[in-house]
Design a protein around this motif. Sequence first.
Motif, mmCIF file in Angstrom:
data_model
loop_
_atom_site.group_PDB
_atom_site.id
_atom_site.type_symbol
_atom_site.label_atom_id
_atom_site.label_comp_id
_atom_site.label_asym_id
_atom_site.label_seq_id
_atom_site.Cartn_x
_atom_site.Cartn_y
_atom_site.Cartn_z
ATOM 1 N N THR A 156 0.865 -1.178 0.000
ATOM 2 C CA THR A 156 0.000 0.000 0.000
ATOM 3 C C THR A 156 0.904 1.231 0.000
ATOM 4 O O THR A 156 2.123 1.113 0.105
ATOM 5 C CB THR A 156 -0.918 0.061 1.244
ATOM 6 O OG1 THR A 156 -0.147 0.477 2.384
ATOM 7 C CG2 THR A 156 -1.564 -1.288 1.534
ATOM 8 N N LYS A 183 -10.186 -4.509 -0.982
ATOM 9 C CA LYS A 183 -9.426 -4.430 -2.233
ATOM 10 C C LYS A 183 -10.367 -4.104 -3.393
ATOM 11 O O LYS A 183 -11.569 -4.368 -3.329
ATOM 12 C CB LYS A 183 -8.684 -5.738 -2.489
ATOM 13 C CG LYS A 183 -7.569 -5.992 -1.474
ATOM 14 C CD LYS A 183 -6.710 -7.195 -1.840
ATOM 15 C CE LYS A 183 -5.559 -7.345 -0.857
ATOM 16 N NZ LYS A 183 -4.669 -8.483 -1.201
ATOM 17 N N ASP A 184 -9.788 -3.522 -4.459
ATOM 18 C CA ASP A 184 -10.582 -3.146 -5.624
ATOM 19 C C ASP A 184 -10.256 -4.042 -6.817
ATOM 20 O O ASP A 184 -9.643 -5.101 -6.656
ATOM 21 C CB ASP A 184 -10.358 -1.669 -5.968
ATOM 22 C CG ASP A 184 -8.884 -1.342 -6.213
ATOM 23 O OD1 ASP A 184 -8.122 -2.247 -6.618
ATOM 24 O OD2 ASP A 184 -8.483 -0.178 -5.991
ATOM 25 N N THR A 232 -5.759 -4.539 -5.272
ATOM 26 C CA THR A 232 -4.958 -3.652 -4.437
ATOM 27 C C THR A 232 -5.851 -3.013 -3.377
ATOM 28 O O THR A 232 -7.045 -2.807 -3.602
ATOM 29 C CB THR A 232 -4.308 -2.558 -5.314
ATOM 30 O OG1 THR A 232 -3.411 -3.171 -6.231
ATOM 31 C CG2 THR A 232 -3.555 -1.521 -4.481
ATOM 32 N N TYR A 233 -5.280 -2.708 -2.228
ATOM 33 C CA TYR A 233 -5.985 -1.946 -1.195
ATOM 34 C C TYR A 233 -6.663 -0.761 -1.840
ATOM 35 O O TYR A 233 -6.043 0.020 -2.558
ATOM 36 C CB TYR A 233 -4.975 -1.527 -0.129
ATOM 37 C CG TYR A 233 -5.380 -0.393 0.774
ATOM 38 C CD1 TYR A 233 -6.582 -0.429 1.498
ATOM 39 C CD2 TYR A 233 -4.548 0.714 0.939
ATOM 40 C CE1 TYR A 233 -6.940 0.620 2.322
ATOM 41 C CE2 TYR A 233 -4.898 1.766 1.782
ATOM 42 C CZ TYR A 233 -6.097 1.707 2.469
ATOM 43 O OH TYR A 233 -6.451 2.753 3.294
ATOM 44 N N GLU A 234 -7.958 -0.609 -1.601
ATOM 45 C CA GLU A 234 -8.784 0.293 -2.400
ATOM 46 C C GLU A 234 -8.391 1.766 -2.329
ATOM 47 O O GLU A 234 -8.715 2.535 -3.237
ATOM 48 C CB GLU A 234 -10.259 0.140 -2.018
ATOM 49 C CG GLU A 234 -10.611 0.597 -0.610
ATOM 50 C CD GLU A 234 -12.100 0.466 -0.321
ATOM 51 O OE1 GLU A 234 -12.779 -0.294 -1.030
ATOM 52 O OE2 GLU A 234 -12.574 1.138 0.625
#
Length: 248
Positions: free
Chosen positions: A122, A163-164, A168-170
């Motif tokens: 991130t 996540k998206d 990845t972490y949104e």
Amino acid sequence: VWATLRDTMLSLTEAVSRSSNSGTAAAQEFEDCLLIAHYYAVRSACRGQKSLDEIAAKVSVALLRHSDVVRADKAFFEAGQAAKAIGWDSMAFVFFNHFLDLCEAVDEGSLDTIDNSDFADTDIPFEVPLPETPFLSEEKREEIKEWVLTVSVDQQIEQSLNKDERGTYEASLVAADTKVRSPPCVISGYPVLRSKLEFKNRERAAFKDDWNKFVMAAKVSSSQECKDVLHFLTTWCGAPQNLSYSFQ
């Protein structure tokens, strides 16, 4: 207060950009401080509007990427609090848990025991300045500990960051696999991955859904704080280029 600081930072940033310091690390620091002050002003404007609760939460979460500039323990507490308020319990658990770790680090005067594994891949910084004293009272910290313990035994709640579509972490601007960097939304601070609203200043962008929600709330509520944010964005970003809602 935040709007005043933001306007002051804009004037300073513009002055620096016209000076021999343009393009330097110092100039970038001014840009970062302007962006941070702007997001705090957005969050302040959102807090009076129920329809903007999610955007306020997004801003609190997005500000964690600046926790090496803003006070880290307070930033994680506010992100946890905002996430919990709108039902993002998985994210709230992670943020509150890290807040408690930071509290212990403040007590010990060292980051050595901090586990940052939740924030691998991130853009949340690991190295942050430690304040000398705790942000919250011991009583309030105990309340958060109790909530974290309750959630930790709840099988229905995943103790992880959302996540998206990138996997990845949104809220991270940088994709974990490709390292491609997306621009931050000037309203929510989240990465603009699609439905991109562009401005005359091509360095700025907004996620159309967040922009439209904010503009609509400003119109319906006649909130002076919301209107002030939009007027600032017109100055800072220029006019929106592909807009469905307009603000006069």
